[in-house]
Design a protein around this motif. Structure first.
Motif, PDB file in Angstrom:
ATOM      1  N   ALA A  42       0.867  -1.179  -0.031  1.00 35.25           N
ATOM      2  CA  ALA A  42       0.002   0.010   0.028  1.00 35.25           C
ATOM      3  C   ALA A  42       0.847   1.270   0.135  1.00 35.25           C
ATOM      4  O   ALA A  42       1.632   1.196   0.827  1.00 35.25           O
ATOM      5  CB  ALA A  42      -0.877   0.016   1.269  1.00 35.25           C
ATOM      6  N   PRO A  43       0.578   2.356  -0.739  1.00 37.40           N
ATOM      7  CA  PRO A  43       1.264   3.446  -0.996  1.00 37.40           C
ATOM      8  C   PRO A  43       0.978   4.374   0.161  1.00 37.40           C
ATOM      9  O   PRO A  43      -0.052   4.337   0.583  1.00 37.40           O
ATOM     10  CB  PRO A  43       0.999   3.980  -2.316  1.00 37.40           C
ATOM     11  CG  PRO A  43      -0.120   3.472  -2.777  1.00 37.40           C
ATOM     12  CD  PRO A  43      -0.415   2.161  -1.992  1.00 37.40           C
ATOM     13  N   GLY A  44       2.067   5.027   0.434  1.00 36.91           N
ATOM     14  CA  GLY A  44       1.739   6.168   1.580  1.00 36.91           C
ATOM     15  C   GLY A  44       2.762   7.327   1.573  1.00 36.91           C
ATOM     16  O   GLY A  44       3.597   7.466   0.671  1.00 36.91           O
ATOM     17  N   ILE A  45       2.732   8.382   2.320  1.00 34.36           N
ATOM     18  CA  ILE A  45       3.377   9.428   2.650  1.00 34.36           C
ATOM     19  C   ILE A  45       3.482   9.776   4.087  1.00 34.36           C
ATOM     20  O   ILE A  45       2.642   9.575   4.819  1.00 34.36           O
ATOM     21  CB  ILE A  45       2.977  10.606   1.628  1.00 34.36           C
ATOM     22  CG1 ILE A  45       3.900  11.712   1.752  1.00 34.36           C
ATOM     23  CG2 ILE A  45       1.549  11.033   2.201  1.00 34.36           C
ATOM     24  CD1 ILE A  45       3.725  12.939   0.934  1.00 34.36           C
ATOM     25  N   VAL A  46       4.820  10.091   4.412  1.00 32.25           N
ATOM     26  CA  VAL A  46       5.017  10.760   6.085  1.00 32.25           C
ATOM     27  C   VAL A  46       5.541  12.084   5.742  1.00 32.25           C
ATOM     28  O   VAL A  46       6.444  12.437   4.658  1.00 32.25           O
ATOM     29  CB  VAL A  46       5.916   9.837   6.681  1.00 32.25           C
ATOM     30  CG1 VAL A  46       7.465   9.620   5.801  1.00 32.25           C
ATOM     31  CG2 VAL A  46       6.076  10.400   8.027  1.00 32.25           C
ATOM     32  N   ILE A  91       6.350   6.457   1.003  1.00 33.34           N
ATOM     33  CA  ILE A  91       6.715   5.197   1.652  1.00 33.34           C
ATOM     34  C   ILE A  91       5.432   3.912   0.933  1.00 33.34           C
ATOM     35  O   ILE A  91       4.774   4.365   0.348  1.00 33.34           O
ATOM     36  CB  ILE A  91       6.492   5.171   3.173  1.00 33.34           C
ATOM     37  CG1 ILE A  91       4.936   5.563   3.461  1.00 33.34           C
ATOM     38  CG2 ILE A  91       7.321   6.174   3.562  1.00 33.34           C
ATOM     39  CD1 ILE A  91       4.508   5.805   5.062  1.00 33.34           C
ATOM     40  N   GLU A  92       5.956   2.970   1.259  1.00 40.11           N
ATOM     41  CA  GLU A  92       5.190   1.665   1.121  1.00 40.11           C
ATOM     42  C   GLU A  92       4.847   0.683   2.311  1.00 40.11           C
ATOM     43  O   GLU A  92       5.917   0.907   3.183  1.00 40.11           O
ATOM     44  CB  GLU A  92       5.509   1.082  -0.101  1.00 40.11           C
ATOM     45  CG  GLU A  92       7.180   0.344   0.018  1.00 40.11           C
ATOM     46  CD  GLU A  92       7.395  -0.196  -1.181  1.00 40.11           C
ATOM     47  OE1 GLU A  92       7.259  -1.471  -1.403  1.00 40.11           O
ATOM     48  OE2 GLU A  92       7.579   0.372  -2.171  1.00 40.11           O
ATOM     49  N   LEU A  93       3.833   0.152   2.292  1.00 43.05           N
ATOM     50  CA  LEU A  93       3.706  -0.754   3.610  1.00 43.05           C
ATOM     51  C   LEU A  93       3.059  -2.062   3.127  1.00 43.05           C
ATOM     52  O   LEU A  93       2.318  -2.080   2.193  1.00 43.05           O
ATOM     53  CB  LEU A  93       2.776  -0.097   4.746  1.00 43.05           C
ATOM     54  CG  LEU A  93       3.189   1.384   5.208  1.00 43.05           C
ATOM     55  CD1 LEU A  93       2.418   2.400   4.366  1.00 43.05           C
ATOM     56  CD2 LEU A  93       2.709   1.536   6.638  1.00 43.05           C
ATOM     57  N   ASP A  94       3.398  -3.204   3.828  1.00 43.48           N
ATOM     58  CA  ASP A  94       2.845  -4.476   3.739  1.00 43.48           C
ATOM     59  C   ASP A  94       0.965  -4.312   3.784  1.00 43.48           C
ATOM     60  O   ASP A  94       0.619  -3.748   4.797  1.00 43.48           O
ATOM     61  CB  ASP A  94       3.052  -5.554   4.704  1.00 43.48           C
ATOM     62  CG  ASP A  94       2.403  -6.765   4.449  1.00 43.48           C
ATOM     63  OD1 ASP A  94       2.842  -7.344   3.358  1.00 43.48           O
ATOM     64  OD2 ASP A  94       1.440  -6.996   5.254  1.00 43.48           O
ATOM     65  N   HIS A  95       0.313  -4.541   2.944  1.00 42.12           N
ATOM     66  CA  HIS A  95      -1.147  -4.319   2.960  1.00 42.12           C
ATOM     67  C   HIS A  95      -1.748  -5.006   4.068  1.00 42.12           C
ATOM     68  O   HIS A  95      -2.655  -4.340   4.585  1.00 42.12           O
ATOM     69  CB  HIS A  95      -2.040  -4.335   1.636  1.00 42.12           C
ATOM     70  CG  HIS A  95      -3.110  -4.061   1.356  1.00 42.12           C
ATOM     71  ND1 HIS A  95      -4.089  -5.139   1.775  1.00 42.12           N
ATOM     72  CD2 HIS A  95      -4.001  -2.710   1.319  1.00 42.12           C
ATOM     73  CE1 HIS A  95      -5.477  -4.353   1.822  1.00 42.12           C
ATOM     74  NE2 HIS A  95      -5.179  -3.138   1.468  1.00 42.12           N
ATOM     75  N   ASN A  96      -1.576  -6.369   4.142  1.00 41.19           N
ATOM     76  CA  ASN A  96      -2.238  -6.942   5.102  1.00 41.19           C
ATOM     77  C   ASN A  96      -2.133  -6.770   6.473  1.00 41.19           C
ATOM     78  O   ASN A  96      -2.911  -6.493   7.284  1.00 41.19           O
ATOM     79  CB  ASN A  96      -1.924  -8.686   4.962  1.00 41.19           C
ATOM     80  CG  ASN A  96      -2.378  -9.325   3.609  1.00 41.19           C
ATOM     81  OD1 ASN A  96      -3.407  -8.857   3.104  1.00 41.19           O
ATOM     82  ND2 ASN A  96      -1.925 -10.450   3.160  1.00 41.19           N
ATOM     83  N   ALA A  97      -0.835  -6.414   6.800  1.00 33.15           N
ATOM     84  CA  ALA A  97      -0.516  -5.891   8.131  1.00 33.15           C
ATOM     85  C   ALA A  97      -1.150  -4.380   8.345  1.00 33.15           C
ATOM     86  O   ALA A  97      -1.820  -4.223   9.457  1.00 33.15           O
ATOM     87  CB  ALA A  97       0.858  -5.680   8.262  1.00 33.15           C
ATOM     88  N   LEU A  98      -1.321  -3.518   7.234  1.00 33.19           N
ATOM     89  CA  LEU A  98      -1.998  -2.490   7.402  1.00 33.19           C
ATOM     90  C   LEU A  98      -3.380  -2.438   7.524  1.00 33.19           C
ATOM     91  O   LEU A  98      -4.124  -1.740   8.468  1.00 33.19           O
ATOM     92  CB  LEU A  98      -1.630  -1.470   6.240  1.00 33.19           C
ATOM     93  CG  LEU A  98      -2.169   0.003   6.020  1.00 33.19           C
ATOM     94  CD1 LEU A  98      -1.884   0.908   7.319  1.00 33.19           C
ATOM     95  CD2 LEU A  98      -1.866   0.549   4.553  1.00 33.19           C
ATOM     96  N   TRP A  99      -3.968  -3.230   6.560  1.00 33.24           N
ATOM     97  CA  TRP A  99      -5.300  -3.692   6.758  1.00 33.24           C
ATOM     98  C   TRP A  99      -5.533  -3.808   8.188  1.00 33.24           C
ATOM     99  O   TRP A  99      -6.926  -3.405   8.738  1.00 33.24           O
ATOM    100  CB  TRP A  99      -5.880  -4.681   5.785  1.00 33.24           C
ATOM    101  CG  TRP A  99      -7.435  -4.892   5.918  1.00 33.24           C
ATOM    102  CD1 TRP A  99      -7.968  -5.831   6.401  1.00 33.24           C
ATOM    103  CD2 TRP A  99      -8.344  -4.010   5.182  1.00 33.24           C
ATOM    104  NE1 TRP A  99      -9.207  -5.852   6.234  1.00 33.24           N
ATOM    105  CE2 TRP A  99      -9.661  -4.562   5.439  1.00 33.24           C
ATOM    106  CE3 TRP A  99      -8.518  -2.634   4.489  1.00 33.24           C
ATOM    107  CZ2 TRP A  99     -10.576  -4.150   5.240  1.00 33.24           C
ATOM    108  CZ3 TRP A  99      -9.547  -2.153   4.225  1.00 33.24           C
ATOM    109  CH2 TRP A  99     -10.908  -2.798   4.552  1.00 33.24           C
TER     110      TRP A  99
END
Length: 208
Positions: free
Chosen positions: A25-29, A39-47
């Motif tokens: 999952a894309p994102g920004i800080v 930034i990017e994050l693991d989608h399942n963990a983020l969900w």
């Protein structure tokens, strides 16, 4: 709560789509006197994380490039119908960061109140969250609303909340917003037997 993020170099709609297809999952800080970082994050963990109330109203530890930063979740964009996060925004915070943030309200003890226990009233939650202003380090995960003393005909307002030290309610021009109201029970009027009796009388007259 702690999570791991990874810096991403590719931007744009196509890159974000490929990222999502790969389970990320894309994102920004942003903020904190530093440049924004994609930034990017693991989608399942983020969900799983965004399903937790605390993830939305707590200071989070984000590990990025081996360093841990204090951040606050600022925005989440969801897919219209799929269980998918499209994008997340995080803000860097420190001991001096002052912010405004909506936090959930937790209502307790309504069943023990005179309004409910004695007068059989119902408590209507007018608001389930409230916007507050405070230092980031003072941010509460939620604000408790104790309804144990409410009585028939009473309303609970923002001024009735017991706020943690350093926290104040943002009212946006409303002097004292309503948080909850007490609704009196509606008395049921049974008119059916009366109507039936009237119809019965008419029927007997007709037979004569």
């Amino acid at each position: 709560m702690k999570f791991v993020a990874f810096e991403r170099s590719k931007q744009g709609t196509g890159a974000s789509r490929r990222l999502r297809n790969s389970g990320r999952a894309p994102g920004i800080v942003f903020g904190g006197g530093a440049e924004p970082v994609m930034i990017e994050l693991d989608h399942n963990a983020l969900w799983h994380a965004v399903q937790k109330e605390a993830f939305h109203a707590s200071i989070l530890d984000m590990e990025l490039n081996g360093q841990v930063q204090k951040v606050l979740l600022r925005d989440v964009q969801y897919h219209p119908y799929k269980p998918q996060v499209l994008h997340v925004d995080f803000q860097r915070v420190d001991d001096k960061t002052r912010l405004r943030k909506k936090v959930p309200l937790h209502f307790i003890n309504a069943e023990n109140s005179p309004a409910v226990k004695i007068d059989k009233c119902l408590v209507n939650h007018v608001a389930n969250e409230i916007e507050i202003e405070c230092l980031a380090v003072q941010l509460p995960e939620f604000i408790e609303v104790d309804l144990g003393e409410v009585v028939k005909g009473q309303s609970v307002h923002a001024s009735d909340l017991k706020l943690p030290a350093g926290v104040k309610v943002v009212t946006h021009g409303k002097p004292n917003p309503t948080i909850a109201t007490v609704v009196e029970p509606v008395e049921e009027v049974i008119a059916a037997p009366v109507a039936a009796a009237a119809d019965d009388k008419k029927g007997k007259k007709g037979k004569k």
